[in-house]
Motif scaffolding. Structure first.
Motif, PDB file in Angstrom:
ATOM      1  N   CYS A  10       0.836  -1.193   0.000  1.00 16.81           N
ATOM      2  CA  CYS A  10       0.000   0.000   0.000  1.00 16.81           C
ATOM      3  C   CYS A  10       0.871   1.243   0.000  1.00 16.81           C
ATOM      4  O   CYS A  10       2.090   1.165   0.236  1.00 16.81           O
ATOM      5  N   LEU A  11       0.258   2.394  -0.253  1.00 16.81           N
ATOM      6  CA  LEU A  11       0.983   3.655  -0.148  1.00 16.81           C
ATOM      7  C   LEU A  11       1.411   3.885   1.297  1.00 16.81           C
ATOM      8  O   LEU A  11       0.670   3.573   2.231  1.00 16.81           O
ATOM      9  N   GLU A  12       2.596   4.446   1.487  1.00 14.57           N
ATOM     10  CA  GLU A  12       3.162   4.595   2.831  1.00 14.57           C
ATOM     11  C   GLU A  12       2.249   5.383   3.772  1.00 14.57           C
ATOM     12  O   GLU A  12       2.121   5.057   4.944  1.00 14.57           O
ATOM     13  N   GLU A  13       1.579   6.423   3.243  1.00 11.89           N
ATOM     14  CA  GLU A  13       0.763   7.275   4.107  1.00 11.89           C
ATOM     15  C   GLU A  13      -0.489   6.569   4.625  1.00 11.89           C
ATOM     16  O   GLU A  13      -1.153   7.062   5.537  1.00 11.89           O
ATOM     17  N   PHE A  14      -0.806   5.386   4.084  1.00 11.17           N
ATOM     18  CA  PHE A  14      -1.978   4.638   4.540  1.00 11.17           C
ATOM     19  C   PHE A  14      -1.611   3.471   5.465  1.00 11.17           C
ATOM     20  O   PHE A  14      -2.482   2.777   5.975  1.00 11.17           O
ATOM     21  N   ARG A  15      -0.325   3.270   5.685  1.00 14.94           N
ATOM     22  CA  ARG A  15       0.113   2.109   6.471  1.00 14.94           C
ATOM     23  C   ARG A  15      -0.468   2.129   7.887  1.00 14.94           C
ATOM     24  O   ARG A  15      -1.060   1.151   8.343  1.00 14.94           O
ATOM     25  N   TYR A  58     -10.333   1.114   1.140  1.00 14.33           N
ATOM     26  CA  TYR A  58      -9.029   1.730   0.906  1.00 14.33           C
ATOM     27  C   TYR A  58      -8.328   1.228  -0.364  1.00 14.33           C
ATOM     28  O   TYR A  58      -7.218   1.676  -0.664  1.00 14.33           O
ATOM     29  N   SER A  59      -8.965   0.329  -1.079  1.00  6.56           N
ATOM     30  CA  SER A  59      -8.323  -0.296  -2.230  1.00  6.56           C
ATOM     31  C   SER A  59      -7.775   0.711  -3.230  1.00  6.56           C
ATOM     32  O   SER A  59      -6.605   0.655  -3.616  1.00  6.56           O
ATOM     33  N   LEU A  60      -8.582   1.666  -3.627  1.00  8.51           N
ATOM     34  CA  LEU A  60      -8.149   2.650  -4.616  1.00  8.51           C
ATOM     35  C   LEU A  60      -7.266   3.746  -4.022  1.00  8.51           C
ATOM     36  O   LEU A  60      -6.155   3.978  -4.514  1.00  8.51           O
ATOM     37  N   PRO A  61      -7.694   4.425  -2.946  1.00 10.66           N
ATOM     38  CA  PRO A  61      -6.845   5.515  -2.435  1.00 10.66           C
ATOM     39  C   PRO A  61      -5.492   5.036  -1.914  1.00 10.66           C
ATOM     40  O   PRO A  61      -4.500   5.754  -2.023  1.00 10.66           O
ATOM     41  N   ALA A  62      -5.442   3.831  -1.344  1.00 12.00           N
ATOM     42  CA  ALA A  62      -4.181   3.324  -0.789  1.00 12.00           C
ATOM     43  C   ALA A  62      -3.417   2.450  -1.779  1.00 12.00           C
ATOM     44  O   ALA A  62      -2.312   2.008  -1.483  1.00 12.00           O
TER      45      ALA A  62
END
Length: 275
Positions: A10-15, A58-62
């Protein structure tokens, strides 16, 4: 008991957001990776529907992608030896596993072999709780560690010369692991199993430590307050900075005032004191 293992990219900001969301639905162990995180949930308690809702959310944003597998309990020690690095909380305490060498220059040392339990010191909540413990006089105090995980906060209380330390967790594996870690650090107390209502904590505790999650803290806040003396301390973490107001809305009518708040990676930690 086997665990489901999810290797999530995932994107780091969503971890951290995903860790918080998954912890709410029964995931009890996490390992941050360069690509995202590895998350673990007991197979026999896994809520597939709730999990799918979070993934869809969160599939798309993350930009989530993942691989699911089953991880037997017996493999966990080996995995931690591959991935677990020691950490330092300023010059207060050095947290290491038994397979790491000691390091000089710290006031205290904690040895944690975490297995599948949450609370190694790496996560921002545990890090901040340890730091706040170092700011509170534990000497001769009676301490209660709620949702103890690996037992790391109870061990810190012991090192800070608390007179008596009690700890418990709802997870059987955490209790087993916590007691092993107690032995490694010279504690003779045993971790109990259950919620704060089930273990039926007795008497007054000068310091209560609760690194859980927002919903549990809100539900149990009144119990914490009832077990504290005037000028007793309640140290809280396991929630985001934006949740502080919600927690204080419940805490203040119970005579709990905010002495200090810190944040790390948007995770909050509070020191409260009873009037």
């Amino acid at each position: 008991m086997d665990y489901l293992e999810f290797k999530i990219t995932c994107l780091e900001e969503f971890r951290e957001i995903l860790i918080a969301e998954l912890a709410e639905i029964g995931f009890d162990s996490f390992m941050e990776t360069e690509e995202g995180l590895d998350a673990y949930a007991p197979q026999n308690e896994f809520d597939r529907e709730a999990f799918n809702e979070i993934v869809e959310k969160y599939s798309l944003p993350a930009q989530i992608s993942m691989h699911e597998s089953i991880m037997p309990k017996v493999n966990w020690n080996e995995e931690w030896e591959k991935n677990y690095d020691p950490i330092a909380v300023e010059d207060l305490v050095f947290v290491r596993a038994s397979f790491h060498e000691p390091v000089e220059g710290f006031k205290y040392e904690i040895v944690i072999n975490p297995k599948m339990s949450f609370g190694t010191g790496h996560h921002a909540t545990t890090f901040q709780m340890l730091k706040h413990q170092g700011e509170i006089d534990h000497q001769g105090k009676r301490v209660l560690d709620v949702g103890s995980g690996t037992g790391i906060l109870a061990i810190m209380a012991h090192l800070l010369e608390a007179r008596e330390v009690e700890a418990f967790d709802i997870d059987e594996w955490c209790v087993e692991n916590g007691n092993e870690n107690f032995d490694l650090n010279g504690l003779t107390t045993r971790m109990d199993i259950g919620t704060i209502r089930e273990v039926n904590a007795q008497g007054i505790y000068d310091i209560i430590l609760a690194n859980i999650n927002k919903n549990v803290l809100l539900d149990e806040m009144e119990i914490y307050a009832s077990l504290m003396p005037s000028e007793g301390y309640l140290l809280l973490s396991g929630f985001y900075t934006e949740d502080i107001d919600d927690l204080m809305e419940v805490a203040q009518p119970l005579g709990l005032k905010l002495l200090k708040s810190n944040s790390k990676d948007n995770w909050a930690a509070l020191i409260l004191q009873k009037d």
